[in-house]
Write an enzyme that holds these catalytic residues in place. Structure first.
Site, PDB file in Angstrom:
ATOM      1  N   HIS A  65     -71.443  21.144  -7.122  1.00 30.60           N
ATOM      2  CA  HIS A  65     -72.711  20.451  -6.923  1.00 30.60           C
ATOM      3  C   HIS A  65     -73.735  20.835  -7.993  1.00 30.60           C
ATOM      4  O   HIS A  65     -73.738  21.961  -8.479  1.00 30.60           O
ATOM      5  CB  HIS A  65     -73.300  20.796  -5.551  1.00 30.60           C
ATOM      6  CG  HIS A  65     -72.379  20.506  -4.421  1.00 30.60           C
ATOM      7  ND1 HIS A  65     -72.279  21.323  -3.321  1.00 30.60           N
ATOM      8  CD2 HIS A  65     -71.503  19.488  -4.207  1.00 30.60           C
ATOM      9  CE1 HIS A  65     -71.387  20.826  -2.478  1.00 30.60           C
ATOM     10  NE2 HIS A  65     -70.902  19.712  -2.992  1.00 30.60           N
ATOM     11  N   TYR A 135     -78.203  31.140  -0.489  1.00 31.33           N
ATOM     12  CA  TYR A 135     -78.572  30.526  -1.759  1.00 31.33           C
ATOM     13  C   TYR A 135     -80.084  30.538  -1.900  1.00 31.33           C
ATOM     14  O   TYR A 135     -80.783  30.071  -1.005  1.00 31.33           O
ATOM     15  CB  TYR A 135     -78.205  29.039  -1.797  1.00 31.33           C
ATOM     16  CG  TYR A 135     -76.784  28.644  -1.660  1.00 31.33           C
ATOM     17  CD1 TYR A 135     -76.116  28.088  -2.736  1.00 31.33           C
ATOM     18  CD2 TYR A 135     -76.108  28.751  -0.448  1.00 31.33           C
ATOM     19  CE1 TYR A 135     -74.815  27.650  -2.610  1.00 31.33           C
ATOM     20  CE2 TYR A 135     -74.809  28.329  -0.313  1.00 31.33           C
ATOM     21  CZ  TYR A 135     -74.163  27.777  -1.403  1.00 31.33           C
ATOM     22  OH  TYR A 135     -72.876  27.345  -1.277  1.00 31.33           O
ATOM     23  N   ASP A 171     -66.878  15.964  -1.258  1.00 31.37           N
ATOM     24  CA  ASP A 171     -66.484  16.753  -2.427  1.00 31.37           C
ATOM     25  C   ASP A 171     -65.173  16.239  -3.031  1.00 31.37           C
ATOM     26  O   ASP A 171     -65.032  16.171  -4.247  1.00 31.37           O
ATOM     27  CB  ASP A 171     -66.357  18.230  -2.070  1.00 31.37           C
ATOM     28  CG  ASP A 171     -67.713  18.882  -1.814  1.00 31.37           C
ATOM     29  OD1 ASP A 171     -68.753  18.265  -2.111  1.00 31.37           O
ATOM     30  OD2 ASP A 171     -67.723  20.018  -1.304  1.00 31.37           O
TER      31      ASP A 171
END
Length: 186
Positions: A65, A135, A171
């Site tokens: 990503h 993250y 994905d």
């Protein structure tokens, strides 16, 4: 006193961040982020968003990503529980390491993080069941700026350590890199 050792990788701007733990019989303290120290290696924007993921099954792939400008982001990825093989792929147009990748194991035990600059895609493979990541993002998620590459793209040839057992349809559906792909601007 520095709490981080930032180790350069072959991809400019991608750093492995090793955190110092201060501990005693009660446990330990580990600084997850320090704006002043990480600015020295390129994380200069304020943290705009923090995300936490749980990946239930080892072998699961997530990514690759990235966000297009003007929402391009820096990321600092840390493993809180379990272990992952964490990967950054250079997508920057004109970069000498364009389409090169760098992977590193992040785990709760090794106390490492991976700093991923704007213009690089990010993905990972869970190495154990029940893996959790944290993250830190320098920009808010912008659906209109979202980009992705297929983590099994033969042109990227990422050496995932385990067979890919689970991927989201999103994905798995990301495009393969073709001759028309010249990179992203930063």
């Amino acid at each position: 006193m520095s709490r981080f050792q930032c180790i350069a990788t072959p991809i400019e701007g991608v750093f492995v961040v090793e955190r110092q733990r201060l501990g005693d019989s009660r446990g330990f303290l580990s600084r997850l982020f320090c704006a002043e120290e990480l600015a020295q290696v390129g994380f200069t924007l304020p943290v705009a968003q923090i995300n936490h993921t749980l990946t239930e099954t080892s072998g699961t792939l997530r990514g690759l990503h990235f966000q297009h400008p003007p929402a391009a982001e820096d990321k600092l990825v840390s493993c809180l529980r379990g272990a992952v093989f964490d990967v950054a792929v250079d997508l920057r147009a004109g970069s000498p390491t364009f389409l090169h990748w760098h992977g590193v194991e992040l785990s709760a035990e090794n106390n490492r993080a991976l700093m991923i600059p704007q213009g690089c895609a990010h993905g990972f493979q869970a190495l154990v069941d029940g893996t959790e990541l944290l993250y830190l993002h320098s920009r808010m998620y912008a659906p209109s700026a979202e980009g992705g590459l297929n983590p099994l793209d033969p042109r990227l040839a990422i050496s995932w350590p385990l067979p890919a057992t689970i991927m989201s349809p999103r994905d798995a559906g990301h495009q393969l890199v073709d001759a028309e792909f010249t990179g992203v601007s930063t």
